[in-house]
Write a protein that holds these residues in place. Sequence first.
Motif, PDB file in Angstrom:
ATOM      1  N   ASP A   1       0.832  -1.197   0.000  1.00 26.41           N
ATOM      2  CA  ASP A   1       0.000   0.000   0.000  1.00 26.41           C
ATOM      3  C   ASP A   1       0.866   1.245   0.000  1.00 26.41           C
ATOM      4  O   ASP A   1       1.916   1.280   0.617  1.00 26.41           O
ATOM      5  CB  ASP A   1      -0.885   0.039   1.258  1.00 26.41           C
ATOM      6  N   VAL A   2       0.377   2.249  -0.713  1.00 26.58           N
ATOM      7  CA  VAL A   2       1.064   3.538  -0.709  1.00 26.58           C
ATOM      8  C   VAL A   2       0.952   4.143   0.672  1.00 26.58           C
ATOM      9  O   VAL A   2      -0.089   4.094   1.302  1.00 26.58           O
ATOM     10  CB  VAL A   2       0.414   4.493  -1.727  1.00 26.58           C
ATOM     11  N   LYS A   3       2.050   4.702   1.115  1.00 21.38           N
ATOM     12  CA  LYS A   3       2.007   5.360   2.397  1.00 21.38           C
ATOM     13  C   LYS A   3       2.571   6.768   2.267  1.00 21.38           C
ATOM     14  O   LYS A   3       3.685   6.962   1.762  1.00 21.38           O
ATOM     15  CB  LYS A   3       2.797   4.582   3.436  1.00 21.38           C
ATOM     16  N   VAL A   4       1.772   7.724   2.723  1.00 22.46           N
ATOM     17  CA  VAL A   4       2.211   9.110   2.778  1.00 22.46           C
ATOM     18  C   VAL A   4       2.176   9.516   4.241  1.00 22.46           C
ATOM     19  O   VAL A   4       1.123   9.431   4.891  1.00 22.46           O
ATOM     20  CB  VAL A   4       1.290  10.035   1.950  1.00 22.46           C
ATOM     21  N   THR A   5       3.304   9.914   4.759  1.00 20.81           N
ATOM     22  CA  THR A   5       3.375  10.285   6.168  1.00 20.81           C
ATOM     23  C   THR A   5       3.715  11.762   6.299  1.00 20.81           C
ATOM     24  O   THR A   5       4.434  12.328   5.481  1.00 20.81           O
ATOM     25  CB  THR A   5       4.423   9.446   6.914  1.00 20.81           C
ATOM     26  N   GLN A   6       3.158  12.347   7.331  1.00 22.55           N
ATOM     27  CA  GLN A   6       3.424  13.750   7.639  1.00 22.55           C
ATOM     28  C   GLN A   6       4.032  13.816   9.027  1.00 22.55           C
ATOM     29  O   GLN A   6       3.637  13.069   9.919  1.00 22.55           O
ATOM     30  CB  GLN A   6       2.135  14.574   7.526  1.00 22.55           C
ATOM     31  N   SER A   7       4.972  14.714   9.206  1.00 18.34           N
ATOM     32  CA  SER A   7       5.832  14.690  10.394  1.00 18.34           C
ATOM     33  C   SER A   7       5.076  14.892  11.699  1.00 18.34           C
ATOM     34  O   SER A   7       5.450  14.341  12.723  1.00 18.34           O
ATOM     35  CB  SER A   7       6.927  15.748  10.264  1.00 18.34           C
ATOM     36  N   SER A   8       4.003  15.674  11.675  1.00 12.11           N
ATOM     37  CA  SER A   8       3.259  15.927  12.911  1.00 12.11           C
ATOM     38  C   SER A   8       1.766  15.862  12.633  1.00 12.11           C
ATOM     39  O   SER A   8       1.319  16.242  11.559  1.00 12.11           O
ATOM     40  CB  SER A   8       3.593  17.317  13.466  1.00 12.11           C
ATOM     41  N   ARG A   9       0.986  15.386  13.587  1.00  9.20           N
ATOM     42  CA  ARG A   9      -0.470  15.451  13.454  1.00  9.20           C
ATOM     43  C   ARG A   9      -0.991  16.799  13.949  1.00  9.20           C
ATOM     44  O   ARG A   9      -1.938  17.343  13.414  1.00  9.20           O
ATOM     45  CB  ARG A   9      -1.132  14.321  14.238  1.00  9.20           C
ATOM     46  N   TYR A  10      -0.350  17.299  15.016  1.00  5.73           N
ATOM     47  CA  TYR A  10      -0.752  18.577  15.590  1.00  5.73           C
ATOM     48  C   TYR A  10       0.499  19.414  15.836  1.00  5.73           C
ATOM     49  O   TYR A  10       1.524  18.886  16.260  1.00  5.73           O
ATOM     50  CB  TYR A  10      -1.494  18.390  16.915  1.00  5.73           C
ATOM     51  N   LEU A  11       0.373  20.711  15.561  1.00  5.33           N
ATOM     52  CA  LEU A  11       1.505  21.612  15.728  1.00  5.33           C
ATOM     53  C   LEU A  11       0.970  22.955  16.199  1.00  5.33           C
ATOM     54  O   LEU A  11      -0.016  23.460  15.646  1.00  5.33           O
ATOM     55  CB  LEU A  11       2.214  21.769  14.379  1.00  5.33           C
ATOM     56  N   VAL A  12       1.631  23.518  17.210  1.00  4.26           N
ATOM     57  CA  VAL A  12       1.256  24.849  17.692  1.00  4.26           C
ATOM     58  C   VAL A  12       2.486  25.736  17.594  1.00  4.26           C
ATOM     59  O   VAL A  12       3.543  25.395  18.136  1.00  4.26           O
ATOM     60  CB  VAL A  12       0.740  24.809  19.137  1.00  4.26           C
ATOM     61  N   LYS A  13       2.348  26.852  16.910  1.00 10.93           N
ATOM     62  CA  LYS A  13       3.466  27.781  16.714  1.00 10.93           C
ATOM     63  C   LYS A  13       3.007  29.194  17.043  1.00 10.93           C
ATOM     64  O   LYS A  13       1.812  29.476  17.123  1.00 10.93           O
ATOM     65  CB  LYS A  13       3.963  27.713  15.260  1.00 10.93           C
ATOM     66  N   ARG A  14       3.985  30.074  17.190  1.00 10.09           N
ATOM     67  CA  ARG A  14       3.686  31.470  17.483  1.00 10.09           C
ATOM     68  C   ARG A  14       3.853  32.319  16.224  1.00 10.09           C
ATOM     69  O   ARG A  14       4.637  31.982  15.327  1.00 10.09           O
ATOM     70  CB  ARG A  14       4.593  31.970  18.586  1.00 10.09           C
TER      71      ARG A  14
END
Lengths: 114, 118
Positions: free
Chosen positions: B1-14
């Motif tokens: 199966d193709v897998k696409v991953t993203q480094s973070s599910r949730y991110l909070v920045k200023r």
Amino acid sequence: AQSVTQPDIHITVSEGASLELRCNYSYGATPYLFWYVQSPGQGLQLLLKYFSGDTLVQGIKGFEAEFKRSQSSFNLRKPSVHWSDAAEYFCAVGSASGYSTLTFGKGTMLLVSP
Amino acid sequence: DVKVTQSSRYLVKRTGEKVFLECVQDMDHENMFWYRQDPGLGLRLIYFSYDVKMKEKGDIPEGYSVSREKKERFSLILESASTNQTSMYLCASSPGLAGALTSTDTQYFGPGTRLTVL
């Protein structure tokens, strides 16, 4: 420029009832058409796609869609909805020329009542 | 199966911070895409890439840049984050040659990164 309209923002269907989600596109040539589904907190999953040939396309999870060139439509149907079908559905159109980008509609949220 | 991953599910920045969103695909796909998803607006294309070191602007590139140094990795960069960039960011990849859409093309999506800019 190509565009996609999904006229219904929300639809509520009783479990076991049939479903039809509407999609109208605007594109000068023969379009490539897609339906994606997004469950809560998830990415998008392809349900089905139309490129050419038979205008009735079968997809996963019991979904089908019919391409009607005269109406510029690509409506998604399912004969009997299950509670697990509750999700957001996106129609998209792509071009056979140029880059392989897609233009998405704004989505239809499907709610399934018991 | 193709897998696409993203480094973070949730991110909070200023506000004003430089933000990097990373996306990796494992299927040797030529094309990669970054979208943002906002309620009532659907998915809007920010940037895409059809080859290593190649990039093209999508519909809403302002305030964003991208980098594709390796075929499997596509990064979205917010040079100076602003509150109006609070959104869900989705990465996708697809096969294809020279960027053109073909009948075998399907975009495969990652799970998304929900970015909040305070």
